[in-house]
Design a protein around this motif. Sequence first.
Motif, PDB file in Angstrom:
ATOM      1  N   PHE A  41     -45.124 -64.878 -52.700  1.00 24.83           N
ATOM      2  CA  PHE A  41     -44.103 -63.970 -53.217  1.00 24.83           C
ATOM      3  C   PHE A  41     -42.960 -63.762 -52.217  1.00 24.83           C
ATOM      4  O   PHE A  41     -41.952 -63.126 -52.547  1.00 24.83           O
ATOM      5  N   LEU A  42     -43.094 -64.282 -51.008  1.00 26.71           N
ATOM      6  CA  LEU A  42     -42.065 -64.123 -49.985  1.00 26.71           C
ATOM      7  C   LEU A  42     -41.043 -65.256 -49.999  1.00 26.71           C
ATOM      8  O   LEU A  42     -40.110 -65.253 -49.206  1.00 26.71           O
ATOM      9  N   GLY A  43     -41.207 -66.227 -50.923  1.00 27.47           N
ATOM     10  CA  GLY A  43     -40.346 -67.402 -50.928  1.00 27.47           C
ATOM     11  C   GLY A  43     -39.041 -67.257 -51.667  1.00 27.47           C
ATOM     12  O   GLY A  43     -38.198 -68.163 -51.616  1.00 27.47           O
ATOM     13  N   GLY A  44     -38.845 -66.166 -52.392  1.00 22.05           N
ATOM     14  CA  GLY A  44     -37.555 -65.909 -53.029  1.00 22.05           C
ATOM     15  C   GLY A  44     -37.262 -66.679 -54.295  1.00 22.05           C
ATOM     16  O   GLY A  44     -36.145 -66.607 -54.809  1.00 22.05           O
ATOM     17  N   GLN A  45     -38.250 -67.431 -54.855  1.00 23.67           N
ATOM     18  CA  GLN A  45     -37.982 -68.261 -56.034  1.00 23.67           C
ATOM     19  C   GLN A  45     -38.532 -67.596 -57.293  1.00 23.67           C
ATOM     20  O   GLN A  45     -39.740 -67.561 -57.495  1.00 23.67           O
TER      21      GLN A  45
ATOM     22  N   ASP B 142     -37.134 -53.485 -48.394  1.00 22.97           N
ATOM     23  CA  ASP B 142     -37.185 -53.421 -46.933  1.00 22.97           C
ATOM     24  C   ASP B 142     -38.631 -53.604 -46.478  1.00 22.97           C
ATOM     25  O   ASP B 142     -39.554 -53.737 -47.296  1.00 22.97           O
ATOM     26  N   ASP B 143     -38.849 -53.629 -45.176  1.00 24.39           N
ATOM     27  CA  ASP B 143     -40.184 -53.886 -44.639  1.00 24.39           C
ATOM     28  C   ASP B 143     -41.200 -52.866 -45.145  1.00 24.39           C
ATOM     29  O   ASP B 143     -42.343 -53.211 -45.480  1.00 24.39           O
ATOM     30  N   ARG B 144     -40.795 -51.623 -45.204  1.00 24.94           N
ATOM     31  CA  ARG B 144     -41.710 -50.579 -45.661  1.00 24.94           C
ATOM     32  C   ARG B 144     -42.073 -50.786 -47.126  1.00 24.94           C
ATOM     33  O   ARG B 144     -43.232 -50.636 -47.521  1.00 24.94           O
ATOM     34  N   GLY B 145     -41.082 -51.142 -47.937  1.00 25.47           N
ATOM     35  CA  GLY B 145     -41.347 -51.371 -49.351  1.00 25.47           C
ATOM     36  C   GLY B 145     -42.277 -52.552 -49.572  1.00 25.47           C
ATOM     37  O   GLY B 145     -43.189 -52.495 -50.406  1.00 25.47           O
ATOM     38  N   ARG B 146     -42.058 -53.635 -48.820  1.00 26.60           N
ATOM     39  CA  ARG B 146     -42.937 -54.799 -48.953  1.00 26.60           C
ATOM     40  C   ARG B 146     -44.360 -54.464 -48.526  1.00 26.60           C
ATOM     41  O   ARG B 146     -45.329 -54.868 -49.180  1.00 26.60           O
TER      42      ARG B 146
END
Length: 263
Positions: free
Chosen positions: A212-216, A227-231
Amino acid sequence: MDGAEAWEVGEAYERYVGRWSRVVAEVVVRRLGVPAGARWLDVGCGTGALTAAVLRHCEPAGVFGIDPSRGFIGHARRSVADPRAHFAVADARALPFRDRCFDAAVSGLVLNFVADPEEALGELVRVTAPGGVVAAYLWDYAEGMQMIRHFWDAATELDPAMAERAEGRRFPLCRPGPLAALWRAAGLTGVDVEPVDVPTRFRDLDDFWDPFLGGQGPAPGYVSSLDDRGRAGLRGLLGDRLPVEPDGSIRLFARAWVVHGSR
């Protein structure tokens, strides 16, 4: 990134859902029963999963894949090394082919993302020879594509406004009734819709989350906007809610609906 639905980086897509779309493509091409020696069109070919499956199982005369993403077309060209395969950047709503030149025209996991599915289907029908097969398959986002369904359920729990971004809400086409109605309205005969279920096993939470971190795509695009906290909050909630086995693995399934008919 701003959360836009990017479809350009083939390697990131493969880590996200490409590994499962390849399994679905294998099942679909065998079920369609297209005779050997046929001319195939792969509309929205992405990274080449459907084209590769046709080449492996169907003994085609050739397969032509089109996609609007230059990044995906580049990946497909690199990954499908077969002289019978050809790829080009093109729009599903304006196919660069003459009438009735393919025996099978198939669109895999993309028709819901096309701005005008009716227009795209009309193009698939136009380029298919009489008696040929016109087919598509789409993830069952509302119910059976569990990986993405779990993601949006968790995102919505943290932010109720995210319910409107979930593919299950946005894409009502991805269900048997609307798909069958669309195919019949296009004048196709012998229309049928059936499910394809494939297991999706993840080694652990990292194996589930990292793609899910790949942006596609929509869900990774949303993660990129946090942001980092949200992730961290979203990942933690998924870890609490997902069905984790005693060995740490996560075992889900992914369902796609396949619609097909004859011209």
